[in-house]
Design an enzyme around this catalytic site. Structure first.
Site, short mmCIF file in Angstrom:
data_model
loop_
_atom_site.label_atom_id
_atom_site.label_comp_id
_atom_site.label_asym_id
_atom_site.label_seq_id
_atom_site.Cartn_x
_atom_site.Cartn_y
_atom_site.Cartn_z
N LYS A 1 44.24 30.93 41.09
CA LYS A 1 43.27 31.95 40.98
C LYS A 1 43.42 32.96 41.93
O LYS A 1 43.27 32.48 43.21
CB LYS A 1 42.08 31.84 40.67
CG LYS A 1 41.02 32.71 40.33
CD LYS A 1 39.37 32.16 39.85
CE LYS A 1 38.65 33.18 39.31
NZ LYS A 1 37.42 32.60 38.60
N SER B 1 35.34 33.90 34.10
CA SER B 1 36.16 34.80 34.82
C SER B 1 37.64 34.22 35.14
O SER B 1 38.62 34.90 35.59
CB SER B 1 35.56 35.21 36.15
OG SER B 1 35.41 33.99 37.06
N SER C 1 32.86 30.04 34.78
CA SER C 1 34.11 30.61 34.76
C SER C 1 35.23 29.85 34.79
O SER C 1 36.36 30.07 34.66
CB SER C 1 34.23 31.46 36.13
OG SER C 1 33.42 32.54 35.89
#
Lengths: 484, 95
Positions: free
Chosen positions: A76, A151, A175
Site C-alpha cells: 500500500k 482505504s 480500511s
C-alpha cells in the site's frame, strides 16, 4: 501462475518449477495489461522488481531462501519505501521519495520478497470507497461501476484481480477489512501494537495498524509472519514473541465458542446480507463451533467516538505537512503564513481538509472535554463491552460491511453517509482488537465479507478459524470475470 | 450541533487552511453534519469512566540515552523544496 496462492508459489520456487524472474515478469505483464481498467497501482516498480527477482533466484539457488524469497507482492502506498515514491494517495506527497524504509518494508526485503509496486488508496487513508485518491478512483474488479472499498482499495482490488498474490494494507477504522469484503479477498487487521508503525504514514496514531490482504487465510498467515515484529522504533509496538501463524492453521475448531453480537444484525444490515452471514455461521457450526448470541451495547456509539478521535489525531499528525522540509510547496509564497496555508490548501483534498477541521475544532480551547475526553471515555465503554463478551466466547463473528460493493458517487454529498459504512469495523479499532474479513457468501455475484473479531493477540486463532472455513467452503476461490 | 460560517473560518485559520467563499457554505454544512453525528456521544453515561488513550493502557517506553542514529542531513534535505548550506529556506520572517 497468477491463480496460485503464496504458499503454492513458494513451493514452486523451491522446487524450481519456475524462477522468480519468470514469476515477477508474469505479474508485471498482467499489471500492464489489466491495471489500466482498475487503477489499483500508483507506482509499478518494473526495474527494481526484476532486479530483486534476479537476486532472489540467486538466493534460492544457493539454498539460503526463506518462504518469501522471490515471491512478488505489493505495498500500500502508505508504507515508506526507500528510493520509491510514497504518495499516501495525496498531491501533498506526489514528489516524496522516502530516504528510509518502513519496518514492514524492511522486513519483506530481508526475506527477499519482490515488491511489484505501490497500491492506490484513499488520500491519507481517509475514506471507505477509494474515491478520495489524488490518483483517481480504483475500480472494483467485480463491477466497473463499483467501489473497491477503502482505504486499502488498491491492495484489495489488485489481489482480487490476481495482479499480485498479496499486498500490505493498513486499517484505522476498517480500511483492511471493508475493502477485503467488497473485493472478495482475505484481510487481517492485527492487534494494535503487533505490527510496527515506523515508516507507515500516520493518520490516527492510536488506531492505525498494518496488516495483510491475500486470497487465503494461509497466505495472510505467511504475510503476518513477516509483518509482525517487535520494533524499538515504534514506541507503541508491544514486546511479545511472534508465533509461526501457519503452524496452527490446521487445528480443529471443535468446541470453539463463537458469539454473534445482536447489534451487528440490526437495522444496519439488509435481509440478504443477514441471510448470507447466517449461512456462513452454519458452516462454522458444522465444523464444531458452538454459537451463541452476545451483546456489544455501545456499538452505535463507535462511529461518533471514532469521528472525534480519528480527526483529532489526524489534525495533529498532518500538521507536519508545512511545505518546508518535504512534500508539496506552493509557488512564490509571499510570507511564511502564506507558505503554510497555500501549500496545505493545494496539497490536501476535500475529505482530508474536512477531517483536519473537525479535529482542530474538537481539540480547540473550550471543546476538549466535551469532545475528545468524552470520546475517549466512550472508547473505554466500547472496550469494556468486548472484555465482557470475551469472558463468554472465544471469537466474535458478524458481517464486515452493511452491504456488498456500492456504486461510485452513491453516498451523495453528505460525508456522514460514508462514515456509517464502517459501523461494524470501527469498534475493533477503538478497542485495539484484531479483526479479519474473509469471503463468506455472494449476493448477485458480489462478494460478502464475514468478519471475525478475536481477543488481544489472538491472530493465530482468527487465521485458524478462517483457514478451516476456507477448507470447507469455496467463496475465497471465486474470481471476478475477466481476471481468471 | 450546527456551526456558523465564522466558526468554520476560524477553524480553517487554526488548521492553516484556506477556504474560499464559495466552499465555505458547503464546508460549514459538512462540519455541522459531522458534529451532529458526534453529538450522539452525549447520550452515553460516562460518569467515573477513565478516558482511554491506549488499547492496552500501555505507557511510553524509554530507551537508553545512547547515540543510535547517524547524520543523514544530506539525504533528508535532498527531498526538501529549498535548502542552502544545510538550512531549510522559507520566506523572510524578520525584517
Amino acid at each position: 501462475m497468477h491463480n496460485k496462492t503464496v504458499a503454492e508459489l513458494s513451493k514452486g520456487l523451491a522446487a524450481g518449477s519456475f524462477s522468480s524472474v519468470e514469476l515477477t515478469q508474469h505479474f508485471l505483464t498482467r499489471i500492464a495489461q489489466q491495471d489500466p481498467a482498475l487503477n489499483s497501482f500508483i507506482t509499478v516498480c518494473n526495474d527494481e522488481a526484476l532486479a530483486d527477482a534476479k537476486a532472489a533466484d540467486a538466493k534460492i539457488a544457493s539454498g539460503s531462501a526463506s518462504p518469501w524469497t522471490g515471491i512478488p507482492f505489493a505495498h500500500k502506498d502508505i508504507f515508506c519505501t526507500q528510493g520509491v515514491k510514497t504518495s499516501c494517495g495525496s498531491k501533498m506527497l506526489d514528489n516524496f521519495i522516502p530516504p528510509y524504509d518502513s519496518t514492514v518494508t524492511r522486513n519483506f526485503k530481508q526475506q527477499g520478497a519482490v515488491c511489484l509496486g505501490k497500491t492506490n488508496m484513499d488520500e491519507f487513508a481517509m475514506g471507505s470507497s477509494n474515491e478520495s485518491s489524488y490518483y483517481g478512483r480504483v475500480v472494483n474488479p467485480w463491477g466497473e461501476n463499483l467501489v473497491p472499498g477503502g482505504s486499502s482499495g488498491g491492495s484489495a482490488a489488485a489481489v482480487a484481480a490476481r495482479l499480485t498474490p498479496a499486498a500490505t494494507a493498513t486499517d484505522t477504522g476498517g480500511s483492511i477489512r471493508q475493502p477485503a469484503a467488497l473485493c472478495g479477498v482475505t484481510g487481517l487487521k492485527p492487534t494494535y501494537g503487533r505490527v510496527s508503525r515506523y515508516g507507515m504514514i500516520a493518520f490516527a496514531s492510536s488506531l492505525d495498524q498494518g496488516g495483510p490482504i491475500a486470497r487465503t487465510a494461509e497466505d495472510a498467515a505467511m504475510m503476518l509472519n513477516v509483518m509482525a515484529s517487535y520494533d524499538d522504533k515504534d514506541s507503541t509496538c508491544i514486546e511479545r514473541d511472534v508465533p509461526d501463524y501457519t503452524s496452527t492453521l490446521n487445528n480443529s475448531i471443535e468446541g470453539l465458542n463463537i458469539g454473534l453480537p445482536k447489534e451487528f444484525f440490526s437495522d444496519h444490515l439488509n435481509a440478504n446480507m443477514q441471510q448470507q452471514v447466517e449461512n456462513a455461521v452454519k458452516e462454522l457450526e458444522k465444523l464444531g463451533a458452538n454459537i451463541k448470541e452476545i451483546t456489544l451495547p455501545h456499538t452505535e456509539l463507535s462511529v461518533p467516538a471514532y469521528y472525534v478521535i480519528a480527526p483529532a489525531e489526524c489534525s495533529a499528525n498532518l500538521s507536519r505537512f508545512d511545505g518546508v522540509r518535504y512534500g508539496h510547496r506552493c509557488a512564490d509564497p509571499k510570507d511564511l503564513e502564506d507558505l503554510y496555508c497555500r501549500s496545505r490548501t493545494e496539497g490536501f483534498g476535500d475529505e482530508v481538509k474536512r477531517r483536519i477541521m473537525v479535529g482542530a475544532y474538537a481539540l480547540s480551547a473550550g471543546y476538549y472535554d466535551a469532545y475528545y475526553r468524552k470520546a475517549q471515555q466512550v472508547r473505554r465503554l466500547i472496550k469494556n463491552d468486548f472484555t465482557a463478551a470475551f469472558n463468554d466466547v472465544d471469537l466474535i463473528v458478524g458481517p464486515t460491511s452493511p452491504t456488498p460493493a456500492f456504486g461510485f458517487n452513491s453516498k451523495g454529498d453528505d460525508p456522514v453517509k460514508m462514515y456509517l459504512e464502517d459501523i461494524f469495523t470501527i469498534s475493533t479499532n477503538l478497542a485495539g482488537l484484531p479483526g479479519m474479513s474473509i469471503p463468506g457468501g455472494m449476493i448477485d455475484n458480489l462478494p460478502v465479507g464475514l468478519q471475525l473479531i478475536g481477543n488481544y493477540f489472538d491472530e493465530a486463532r482468527l487465521l485458524n478459524v478462517s483457514h478451516q472455513f476456507q477448507q470447507a467452503t469455496d467463496w475465497h476461490t471465486k474470481t471476478p470475470k475477466g481476471f481468471e | 450541533m450546527s456551526i456558523k460560517r465564522e466558526d468554520a473560518e476560524n477553524i480553517a485559520r487554526l488548521a492553516k487552511l484556506q477556504i474560499s467563499d464559495e466552499q465555505l457554505e458547503k464546508i460549514t454544512g459538512d462540519l455541522s453534519n459531522i458534529l451532529s453525528l458526534v453529538d450522539q456521544l452525549k447520550a452515553a453515561n460516562t460518569q467515573d469512566i477513565e478516558p482511554m488513550a491506549h488499547p492496552m493502557d500501555a505507557v511510553q517506553r524509554l530507551r537508553p540515552d545512547h547515540i543510535t542514529e547517524t547524520d543523514n542531513r544530506e539525504a533528508f534535505q535532498k527531498i526538501a523544496p529549498a535548502t542552502e548550506e544545510g538550512l531549510y529556506l522559507v520566506p523572510k520572517v524578520i525584517e
